[in-house]
Write a protein that holds these residues in place. Structure first.
Motif, PDB file in Angstrom:
ATOM      1  N   UNK A  99      44.280  97.406  82.028  1.00  0.00           N
ATOM      2  CA  UNK A  99      44.018  98.450  83.007  1.00  0.00           C
ATOM      3  C   UNK A  99      43.573  99.741  82.361  1.00  0.00           C
ATOM      4  N   UNK A 100      44.219 100.107  81.279  1.00  0.00           N
ATOM      5  CA  UNK A 100      43.851 101.335  80.576  1.00  0.00           C
ATOM      6  C   UNK A 100      42.466 101.215  79.953  1.00  0.00           C
ATOM      7  N   UNK A 101      42.209 100.093  79.311  1.00  0.00           N
ATOM      8  CA  UNK A 101      40.913  99.864  78.665  1.00  0.00           C
ATOM      9  C   UNK A 101      39.777  99.945  79.687  1.00  0.00           C
ATOM     10  N   UNK A 102      39.978  99.358  80.840  1.00  0.00           N
ATOM     11  CA  UNK A 102      38.958  99.370  81.894  1.00  0.00           C
ATOM     12  C   UNK A 102      38.555 100.816  82.237  1.00  0.00           C
ATOM     13  N   UNK A 103      39.531 101.688  82.349  1.00  0.00           N
ATOM     14  CA  UNK A 103      39.249 103.087  82.676  1.00  0.00           C
ATOM     15  C   UNK A 103      38.634 103.840  81.497  1.00  0.00           C
ATOM     16  N   UNK A 161      34.241 101.162  71.742  1.00  0.00           N
ATOM     17  CA  UNK A 161      34.279  99.830  72.343  1.00  0.00           C
ATOM     18  C   UNK A 161      34.916  98.804  71.418  1.00  0.00           C
ATOM     19  N   UNK A 162      34.707  98.937  70.126  1.00  0.00           N
ATOM     20  CA  UNK A 162      35.337  98.030  69.168  1.00  0.00           C
ATOM     21  C   UNK A 162      36.853  98.208  69.214  1.00  0.00           C
ATOM     22  N   UNK A 190      34.804 103.834  80.610  1.00  0.00           N
ATOM     23  CA  UNK A 190      33.920 104.710  81.382  1.00  0.00           C
ATOM     24  C   UNK A 190      33.873 106.134  80.815  1.00  0.00           C
ATOM     25  N   UNK A 191      34.781 106.460  79.926  1.00  0.00           N
ATOM     26  CA  UNK A 191      34.882 107.812  79.381  1.00  0.00           C
ATOM     27  C   UNK A 191      33.817 108.037  78.306  1.00  0.00           C
ATOM     28  N   UNK A 192      33.150 109.185  78.345  1.00  0.00           N
ATOM     29  CA  UNK A 192      32.181 109.493  77.281  1.00  0.00           C
ATOM     30  C   UNK A 192      32.863 109.582  75.908  1.00  0.00           C
ATOM     31  N   UNK A 193      32.140 109.205  74.877  1.00  0.00           N
ATOM     32  CA  UNK A 193      32.682 109.217  73.523  1.00  0.00           C
ATOM     33  C   UNK A 193      33.228 110.585  73.119  1.00  0.00           C
TER      34      UNK A 193
END
Length: 168
Positions: free
Chosen positions: A19-23, A81-82, A26-29
């Motif tokens: 759930x956390x990863x999914x959100x 993403x990695x 979407x966050x900018x680097x």
């Protein structure tokens, strides 16, 4: 504490991480790497610590009975993403591992070496509980940072997972 409790915690750990990863995907680097005043400064730093602690230190201690020597602030990945993908993928390992633990082992001890070389012997079940509690703690820090930065956060309370599974 019994094996069923740890199976539930391992499932929750994976579910909350997903759930956390999914959100976070979407966050900018720039925001992902921004110093937001956390103990490990950034969301990426906190997640690197979580990945390191859960999967590079504790997992080998439990699964392989080896004690890697890695600093708690060591950076595993800098690419968002990695880092997120590995954190999510490795969370499945705990489900698989807990399924193999004999119930009797939970009543024993875990002996390991800290990064300093100090040997510790701690109650097995309580130490395994620490691993899952540690993940909850740091996911909470990340969601607080997300809120400060103006991002929506997933509901990560255990009861939301239970309700979701009950509806399925």
């Amino acid at each position: 504490m019994n094996k069923a409790t740890f199976q539930l915690l391992a499932q929750y750990n994976l579910w909350a991480t997903q759930g956390l990863v999914k959100h976070l995907k979407k966050m900018p680097d720039d925001d992902f790497h921004q110093d937001v005043g956390l103990f490990f400064k950034t969301i990426s730093g906190t997640l690197n610590h979580l990945l390191l602690g859960e999967h590079y230190l504790w997992y080998p201690r439990f699964k392989e009975e080896v004690s890697p020597r890695i600093a708690l602030d060591h950076t595993i990945h800098t690419e968002k993403y990695v880092l997120l993908n590995e954190l999510e993928q490795k969370s499945q390992n705990w489900i698989d591992f807990v399924a193999t633990i004999p119930e009797s082992m939970l009543n024993g001890n875990l002996t390991y070496q800290r990064a300093s070389g100090q040997t510790l012997t701690l109650p097995y079940a309580a130490t395994l509980l620490h691993v899952f509690n540690h993940g909850t703690h740091h996911r909470g820090q990340v969601t607080a940072a997300m809120t400060v930065l103006g991002y929506a956060c997933p509901e990560l309370d255990l009861v939301y997972m239970l309700a979701e599974k009950n509806q399925a």
